[in-house]
Structure formats: C-alpha cells, structure tokens
Design an enzyme around this catalytic site. Structure first.
Site, PDB file in Angstrom:
ATOM      1  N   GLU A 190       0.819  -1.216   0.000  1.00 37.27           N
ATOM      2  CA  GLU A 190       0.000   0.000   0.000  1.00 37.27           C
ATOM      3  C   GLU A 190       0.854   1.267   0.000  1.00 37.27           C
ATOM      4  O   GLU A 190       1.718   1.431   0.869  1.00 37.27           O
ATOM      5  CB  GLU A 190      -0.916   0.009   1.230  1.00 37.27           C
ATOM      6  CG  GLU A 190      -1.853   1.199   1.289  1.00 37.27           C
ATOM      7  CD  GLU A 190      -2.763   1.173   2.494  1.00 37.27           C
ATOM      8  OE1 GLU A 190      -3.286   2.236   2.863  1.00 37.27           O
ATOM      9  OE2 GLU A 190      -2.953   0.084   3.072  1.00 37.27           O
ATOM     10  N   HIS A 235      -1.646  10.402  -0.023  1.00 36.31           N
ATOM     11  CA  HIS A 235      -1.825   9.031  -0.488  1.00 36.31           C
ATOM     12  C   HIS A 235      -1.946   8.990  -2.010  1.00 36.31           C
ATOM     13  O   HIS A 235      -1.321   8.155  -2.668  1.00 36.31           O
ATOM     14  CB  HIS A 235      -3.068   8.428   0.160  1.00 36.31           C
ATOM     15  CG  HIS A 235      -3.358   7.026  -0.271  1.00 36.31           C
ATOM     16  ND1 HIS A 235      -2.688   5.941   0.258  1.00 36.31           N
ATOM     17  CD2 HIS A 235      -4.222   6.530  -1.190  1.00 36.31           C
ATOM     18  CE1 HIS A 235      -3.140   4.835  -0.310  1.00 36.31           C
ATOM     19  NE2 HIS A 235      -4.071   5.168  -1.198  1.00 36.31           N
TER      20      HIS A 235
END
Length: 431
Positions: free
Chosen positions: A86, A383
């Site tokens: 991730e 992100h």
C-alpha cells in the site's frame, strides 16, 4: 547479537534512486556485500525453500521491501524494514517518526513470551468441583508441563501457570477451559504450545472429569503485551497553517471518535496495524495471528475500541499503545529466508521482546501519522500523490514520461488507470 550505532535520519532518501538508497542503508547499518546482495536479487526466496514452506507451491510472490527512517526507540535509532503493497504506509510512518523525535522519540517495552494454550473439557459432571480439583493439582500439572518442555526450561523459559475458566454454551452446558501459560522465549511458540496442551490433556481430563475436545493455543496473547509511548511538543505538530496546539486538539477529537465509535475504530486500528503488519511480514512473523490478537484485545472492555490512547498534557500531545505481540526472532524462516535474515540484521534486536516493543512503536507512529493527516489536510492528498506513481506505471509509462504522467493525473484530480491511458496517448509523439 552485536549492536551498532545507527543514525536513522537520512535526508532526501525518497529522492534517491533505488541503487543509491541501497548504498545509503548499507552504509548506515554496516551491511556486508552478501547482505546487500539479498536486496539485489530479483527473487530472494528460492523455489526449493518455498516448496518446503507451504504445500502445493508453484512459484513465489514478491512484495515491495522498503525501510522507514527517523525512528528512535528507547534512545536508539532504528532503520525499520517494512514489506507492504500500500502506498504511503512507509512514508507516513517515517514522517511521524520524525515528528516524534522532537519529544525524544518512542519509548517501548514488551512482556516475556507467555502464550496461552487452551484445553477444552466438555461433558464435565460437576464443573465447580472440576475447577477446585485442577486448582489443587496446579503444582503437579506444572511439573508435568516442565517435563514436556525441557528445551524451553533449559533456556530459562517454560511453563508459568495453570488457570481455569468456565464457559457457558448457548445450549446451557458449562465447559471447563484450562489455560496453560507457557513462556516461549524468543519464539512465537505456536508449535510448542500446541504440543504441550495435546500431551497434557489426558492428565487434565483425568483430574477434572469430562472429555477433552480442542487442545490449541489462543491468539489472544494478552499475557504477552507490547507497549509504546510518545510525547510530542505542540510546536512539532504544526501543519498547513494550523498551529501545533490546534492540530493537537483536532487529533484529540479524532482519537475520541475512534475510542467511542466502532465504525471509526475499525479504520483507526487498521491504520495502526499498517505499520505493525509490514514489519511482521518483513521479519517473517505471523501477521494474521498478530491482527487477530490485536482486534480481540480492542474488545476487552466489552466493546470494540481504539488500540491507542491520546491526551493533551502541559503543551504536549501524549500517545500510548498496548496490544498483544506474539513475535519471534528465531526459527526456520529466519534461517532460510534471505530477506527475513536481512530484516533482522537491519533491526539488530537481541530478542523477541525488543522486536515486539519496536513493532508497537511503529504501530503508534502509523496511528500518529494517519491522525495528523486526517485532522489537517485529509489523508488523500499524500496518499494519491504516491498512488499516482503506481497508476502511471500500470498505464505503461516509464522513466520521465511516468513522472510527467503522474503530475498530469494529479492536476486532473482523477488518478485512475483509464484516465492515465488517455493522458499517456496525448503524451506520445504524433507521427
């Protein structure tokens, strides 16, 4: 294990090429040429080793192996190996660790390795009397357990206690559950615990009456807890035009949300476990067991809540974490997997308790980073900036073209593979 003075602050690390990063990490940790080669190998896990590790192996599966920087735990710097797919997990932990340094870093500890083995007794004629008989036979049961675990006892570990619980079924039957507490030292200890309770079960059944059913360890390892704490001055928390006191207050609101709402707590704890799981995978530990124990522990007060606690104290934001941490620094995987060995070498920890403490600190850092982002600019800005790199690559862009495509995706505000392919076609030279 020989320790080396490490400086986990490596400025501009993310701007370096992969080869330059390897060189910097090797210099910081004093890695040998052979150890660096474990990073260079395209597939560090030989197929013959994989075939021994699991059934029906047909290949191996690679994940990114990165390092989190800036960590200081118990006044000692650490470069933290992390295996995770991730984006932003490593960056967030590193950034939070840098913020934590303003207050001296993290302070951590972990309990000795007492794991719980459960022996389930059913059809017990008199459960209350069974509890008394088992209590009276505690010394005899511990002596038998010691005879069954000579290796652990020689290493200063071994059986620690015998406890009894009564569990009532939905059908009204009362089961007698015997807990055998086994200190497994630097091992996670699942095999040792399972072997012990299987061997000890006949004696327990004879003493208590009834029939033995399950004999298995519990992953709610609440006698093997790890803790970490951090104390950050307000000034270090300032961000995006908000002063540190306001950021601290907003983060406290975020914590109170998680502490009192299970829907928020699930995501709050997931972010905490992001860092813990990534270190567990890198070090060859059972991240599924750690996850199971953590989430069960989050329910210990009868409702699901936050694994971390946060408060404001005298101009500081103070955070703590406590959770079960059944981890190992020994065993076949550590010996046979080159990158697991390298991860252990990077951490340079003498045993499982030290590793557990560091992992708790990484979890607290992950939670700190997520809450600070959520309470200020929101989590998606950083992100998505990192996610756009992967999307650009998936669309087929490479090198400078990939970087330009990443910038255009972010400018368009649509970080999706379909959009990336459209923009990539626009970048291609027309014939």
């Amino acid at each position: 294990m020989k320790t080396r003075r490490v400086n986990s602050r490596i400025g501009g690390f993310y701007r370096l090429t992969v080869e330059e990063r390897r060189r910097k990490v090797a210099e910081a940790l004093g890695l040998s040429g052979a150890e660096v080669e474990a990073l260079n190998a395209a597939d560090a896990l030989p197929l013959d080793v994989a075939d021994i590790m699991v059934e029906n192996a047909v290949g191996t599966f690679a994940l990114p192996f990165g390092v989190a920087l800036n960590f200081r735990v118990n006044d000692r710097d650490h470069v933290i190996p992390m295996v995770v797919e991730e984006p932003s997990v490593i960056a967030a932990a590193s950034n939070a660790a840098l913020v934590a340094r303003a207050g001296g870093g993290f302070f951590a500890e972990a309990d000795p390795g007492a794991m719980i083995g459960q022996i389930q007794l059913v059809d017990v004629p008199d459960p209350g009397a069974a509890v008394e008989r088992i209590g009276a036979a505690r010394a005899r049961l511990l002596a038998a357990a010691e005879e069954l675990t000579p290796g652990l006892c020689r290493r200063g570990a071994g059986p620690r206690d015998v406890e009894v619980r009564l569990v009532r079924t939905s059908g009204g039957e009362t089961m007698v559950i015997v807990h055998v507490l086994l200190d497994t030292g630097d091992a996670m200890g699942a095999n040792a615990v399972n072997s012990l309770v299987e061997a000890l079960a006949p004696m327990v059944a004879e003493i208590a009456g009834g029939t033995t059913c399950l004999r298995i360890l519990s992953n709610l390892a609440d006698r093997r807890l790890a803790r970490a704490a951090v104390r950050i001055p307000f000034a270090a928390l300032a961000r995006d035009g908000l002063d540190g006191a306001e950021v601290a207050q907003r983060m406290l609101y975020a914590y109170e949300f998680a502490a009192n709402d299970p829907y928020r707590a699930a995501t709050h704890n997931k972010g905490t476990m992001n860092g813990i799981d990534a270190v567990a995978v890198a070090t060859g530990n059972d991240w599924r067991a750690i996850e199971a124990g953590a989430h069960a522990y989050a329910c210990r007060d009868g409702k699901y809540g936050s694994l971390t606690t946060w408060e404001i104290d005298d101009g500081h934001l103070v955070g703590t974490i406590e959770l079960p941490m059944a981890v190992s620094t020994v065993g076949p995987l550590v010996e046979s997997h080159p990158r697991v060995r390298l991860a252990m070498r990077m951490l340079s920890v003498p045993g499982a308790r030290e590793l557990g403490g560091i992992m708790a600190a990484v979890g607290l850092a992950s939670n700190l980073g997520a809450m600070r982002a959520l309470a200020t600019e929101g989590i998606q800005k950083g992100h998505m900036a990192l996610h756009a790199r992967a999307v650009s690559h998936a669309a087929g862009a490479r090198g400078e073209e990939a970087e330009e495509l990443r910038r255009r995706l972010l400018a368009a505000g649509e970080v999706k593979i379909g959009r990336a392919r459209e923009l990539l076609r626009a970048l291609e030279p027309r014939s």
